[in-house]
Design a protein around this motif. Structure first.
Motif, mmCIF file in Angstrom:
data_model
loop_
_atom_site.group_PDB
_atom_site.id
_atom_site.type_symbol
_atom_site.label_atom_id
_atom_site.label_comp_id
_atom_site.label_asym_id
_atom_site.label_seq_id
_atom_site.Cartn_x
_atom_site.Cartn_y
_atom_site.Cartn_z
ATOM 1 N N ASP A 80 0.814 -1.218 0.000
ATOM 2 C CA ASP A 80 0.000 0.000 0.000
ATOM 3 C C ASP A 80 0.850 1.271 0.000
ATOM 4 N N LEU A 81 2.157 1.116 -0.066
ATOM 5 C CA LEU A 81 3.043 2.281 -0.092
ATOM 6 C C LEU A 81 2.847 3.003 -1.429
ATOM 7 N N ALA A 94 3.126 5.128 -4.866
ATOM 8 C CA ALA A 94 4.229 5.252 -5.822
ATOM 9 C C ALA A 94 5.086 6.477 -5.524
ATOM 10 N N ALA A 95 4.435 7.565 -5.099
ATOM 11 C CA ALA A 95 5.162 8.802 -4.815
ATOM 12 C C ALA A 95 6.104 8.666 -3.630
ATOM 13 N N VAL A 96 5.877 7.657 -2.796
ATOM 14 C CA VAL A 96 6.765 7.379 -1.667
ATOM 15 C C VAL A 96 7.754 6.273 -2.038
ATOM 16 N N SER A 97 7.290 5.263 -2.732
ATOM 17 C CA SER A 97 8.127 4.107 -3.068
ATOM 18 C C SER A 97 9.352 4.504 -3.873
ATOM 19 N N GLY A 98 9.161 5.321 -4.915
ATOM 20 C CA GLY A 98 10.278 5.686 -5.774
ATOM 21 C C GLY A 98 11.388 6.422 -5.049
ATOM 22 N N PRO A 99 11.091 7.567 -4.416
ATOM 23 C CA PRO A 99 12.144 8.276 -3.674
ATOM 24 C C PRO A 99 12.750 7.440 -2.550
ATOM 25 N N SER A 100 11.932 6.639 -1.864
ATOM 26 C CA SER A 100 12.446 5.802 -0.784
ATOM 27 C C SER A 100 13.497 4.824 -1.303
ATOM 28 N N GLY A 101 13.223 4.232 -2.471
ATOM 29 C CA GLY A 101 14.191 3.297 -3.053
ATOM 30 C C GLY A 101 15.471 3.977 -3.493
ATOM 31 N N LEU A 102 15.360 5.185 -4.048
ATOM 32 C CA LEU A 102 16.572 5.936 -4.425
ATOM 33 C C LEU A 102 17.369 6.320 -3.189
ATOM 34 N N ASN A 103 16.688 6.608 -2.098
ATOM 35 C CA ASN A 103 17.353 6.883 -0.825
ATOM 36 C C ASN A 103 18.204 5.689 -0.415
ATOM 37 N N ALA A 104 17.655 4.483 -0.535
ATOM 38 C CA ALA A 104 18.422 3.279 -0.190
ATOM 39 C C ALA A 104 19.618 3.113 -1.115
ATOM 40 N N ARG A 109 24.620 -6.003 -5.384
ATOM 41 C CA ARG A 109 23.358 -6.740 -5.399
ATOM 42 C C ARG A 109 22.196 -5.829 -5.004
ATOM 43 N N GLY A 110 22.394 -5.017 -3.973
ATOM 44 C CA GLY A 110 21.316 -4.153 -3.505
ATOM 45 C C GLY A 110 20.905 -3.116 -4.539
ATOM 46 N N VAL A 111 21.880 -2.472 -5.176
ATOM 47 C CA VAL A 111 21.575 -1.469 -6.190
ATOM 48 C C VAL A 111 20.881 -2.121 -7.385
ATOM 49 N N ARG A 112 21.369 -3.275 -7.807
ATOM 50 C CA ARG A 112 20.741 -3.960 -8.940
ATOM 51 C C ARG A 112 19.296 -4.332 -8.617
ATOM 52 N N ASP A 113 19.068 -4.878 -7.419
ATOM 53 C CA ASP A 113 17.708 -5.271 -7.034
ATOM 54 C C ASP A 113 16.761 -4.074 -7.063
ATOM 55 N N LEU A 114 17.185 -2.968 -6.470
ATOM 56 C CA LEU A 114 16.318 -1.793 -6.405
ATOM 57 C C LEU A 114 16.113 -1.172 -7.778
ATOM 58 N N ALA A 115 17.174 -1.065 -8.563
ATOM 59 C CA ALA A 115 17.058 -0.422 -9.871
ATOM 60 C C ALA A 115 16.137 -1.195 -10.800
ATOM 61 N N THR A 116 16.130 -2.517 -10.678
ATOM 62 C CA THR A 116 15.250 -3.323 -11.531
ATOM 63 C C THR A 116 13.831 -3.396 -10.972
ATOM 64 N N ALA A 117 13.686 -3.351 -9.658
ATOM 65 C CA ALA A 117 12.366 -3.525 -9.049
ATOM 66 C C ALA A 117 11.554 -2.238 -8.992
ATOM 67 N N LEU A 118 12.200 -1.098 -8.774
ATOM 68 C CA LEU A 118 11.450 0.134 -8.520
ATOM 69 C C LEU A 118 10.504 0.538 -9.657
ATOM 70 N N PRO A 119 10.911 0.470 -10.914
ATOM 71 C CA PRO A 119 9.944 0.825 -11.966
ATOM 72 C C PRO A 119 8.695 -0.054 -11.932
ATOM 73 N N SER A 120 8.857 -1.331 -11.647
ATOM 74 C CA SER A 120 7.703 -2.232 -11.550
ATOM 75 C C SER A 120 6.853 -1.895 -10.338
ATOM 76 N N VAL A 121 7.500 -1.579 -9.223
ATOM 77 C CA VAL A 121 6.783 -1.218 -8.002
ATOM 78 C C VAL A 121 5.931 0.027 -8.228
ATOM 79 N N VAL A 122 6.508 1.014 -8.916
ATOM 80 C CA VAL A 122 5.785 2.265 -9.161
ATOM 81 C C VAL A 122 4.642 2.044 -10.150
ATOM 82 N N ALA A 123 4.857 1.171 -11.128
ATOM 83 C CA ALA A 123 3.812 0.898 -12.115
ATOM 84 C C ALA A 123 2.661 0.089 -11.529
ATOM 85 N N ASP A 124 2.987 -0.825 -10.611
ATOM 86 C CA ASP A 124 1.971 -1.704 -10.020
ATOM 87 C C ASP A 124 2.376 -2.041 -8.598
ATOM 88 N N GLY A 125 1.824 -1.287 -7.653
ATOM 89 C CA GLY A 125 2.209 -1.462 -6.255
ATOM 90 C C GLY A 125 1.901 -2.831 -5.690
#
Length: 348
Positions: A156-157, A159-169, A192-208
């Motif tokens: 339920d996070l 998209a406007a929070v998920s994206g910046p939060s992931g870039l923060n990490a 590993r962490g950067v790769r996971d976030l960079a690949t996952a965040l666009p999908s997370v923002v598109a479909d929470g």
């Protein structure tokens, strides 16, 4: 030669893991814990309170960004009034930071249930803001005793929070890669962490509700946070602490906006860090890839989009120069003015 200090951290990760918080409280020998949350997380606080049963001493739901001194004072009163011997923090960096402040001042242990990608649950770094100045430090007493990651709680996070939060990490891992106390272990976690976030965040923002993407993003945040927990902070974090503390800016958005600019400044003198990030982001232009990712996941375009007055930039430069963090390059006033000007304008 290198020295790697592994943080004494227990992690429970998986869908439904929040149902195990009572076990973690019992494992620590705690009798009654104070549940910490923000005003908007009442439903989450109620859910975890129900799981805790009579182990819940009460709730304090006044956590705020940057851990203001007055918020800590109010939480201290709640801690004393309930007779709690520990805390359970559910939420993002604001709530986790409050738990750390109580651990720092009173030695009470904490169990943490992160619901964003802040990553601060993995670090012994604390921060407190008073009179417009954010002070930070490192102390093992603030490190949570158990961290319970439940990807379902992030669905339920917004998209406007998920994206910046992931870039923060991601910023935590980027800075750890060129830290003076970095190690091969940190580099492996960061990649590993950067790769996971960079690949996952666009999908997370598109479909929470994308469960796989949510799980991968949360795991990436864990790894990136662990990188910061094992290393020394540099210019990126100093700038963001100064901006956040002085101007009361949103934490994650500030990190996400500043990240590509500090990367562009530091990576030319940190070739090993740049090589790791090129692999993780699958790019030959790391700052450009970070800017592109920020645009894709809805990060505001520049500090001015956060309401920063251009005249305030000079005060931030003064604050950074007054107490600098170690960094691969020693920035001059001109360097900082140019960097902040670019971060303020945004674009490109």
């Amino acid at each position: 030669m290198f020295v790697h200090d592994a943080q004494p951290m227990r992690v429970i990760f998986g869908t439904g893991a929040v149902e195990r918080v009572a076990e973690e409280v019992d494992r620590l020998g705690l009798r009654r814990v104070l549940v910490l949350a923000t005003p908007r997380q009442g439903a989450l606080a109620a859910r975890v309170t129900a799981v805790l049963g009579d182990r819940a001493a009460g709730t304090y739901d006044g956590a705020r960004m940057h851990v203001p001194a007055e918020t800590v004072a109010a939480a201290e009163q709640a801690l004393a009034a309930t007779g709690a011997d520990g805390c359970l923090a559910i939420g993002g960096g604001s709530t986790i930071g409050l738990a750390k402040a109580l651990s720092l001042r009173h030695g009470v242990p904490s169990v943490v249930v992160p619901t964003t990608y802040a990553g601060s649950e993995m670090t012994p770094i604390w921060g407190l803001t008073e009179d417009g100045r954010k002070t930070t430090g490192r102390d093992p007493v603030v490190l949570p005793r158990s961290v319970v990651y439940d990807p379902e709680l992030t669905h339920d996070l917004p998209a406007a929070v998920s994206g910046p939060s992931g870039l923060n990490a991601i910023a935590h891992a980027v800075e750890a890669l060129y830290a003076p106390d970095g190690t091969p272990v940190v580099s492996a976690l960061a990649e590993r962490g950067v790769r996971d976030l960079a690949t996952a965040l666009p999908s997370v923002v598109a479909d929470g509700s994308d469960a796989d993407a949510r799980s991968r993003a949360l795991e990436g945040a864990w790894l990136c946070g662990a990188c910061l927990g094992a290393t020394t902070m540099g210019l990126h974090h100093k700038l963001c602490h100064a901006l956040g503390g002085m101007l009361d800016l949103p934490h994650a958005e500030t990190h996400a906006i500043v990240l590509p600019h500090v990367a562009a400044y530091n990576l030319p003198v940190a070739p090993e860090a740049e090589a790791v990030l090129r692999r993780a982001l699958d790019t030959g232009d790391v700052p450009g890839a970070l800017r592109g990712l920020a645009r894709r996941v809805g990060v505001p375009d520049g500090l001015r989009a956060l309401g920063v007055d251009h005249a305030d930039l000079a005060r931030v430069v003064d604050e950074v120069l007054a107490a600098p963090y170690r960094n691969p390059r020693t920035p001059t006033r001109d360097d900082l003015e140019e960097l902040l000007e670019a971060a303020w304008r945004g674009g490109s």
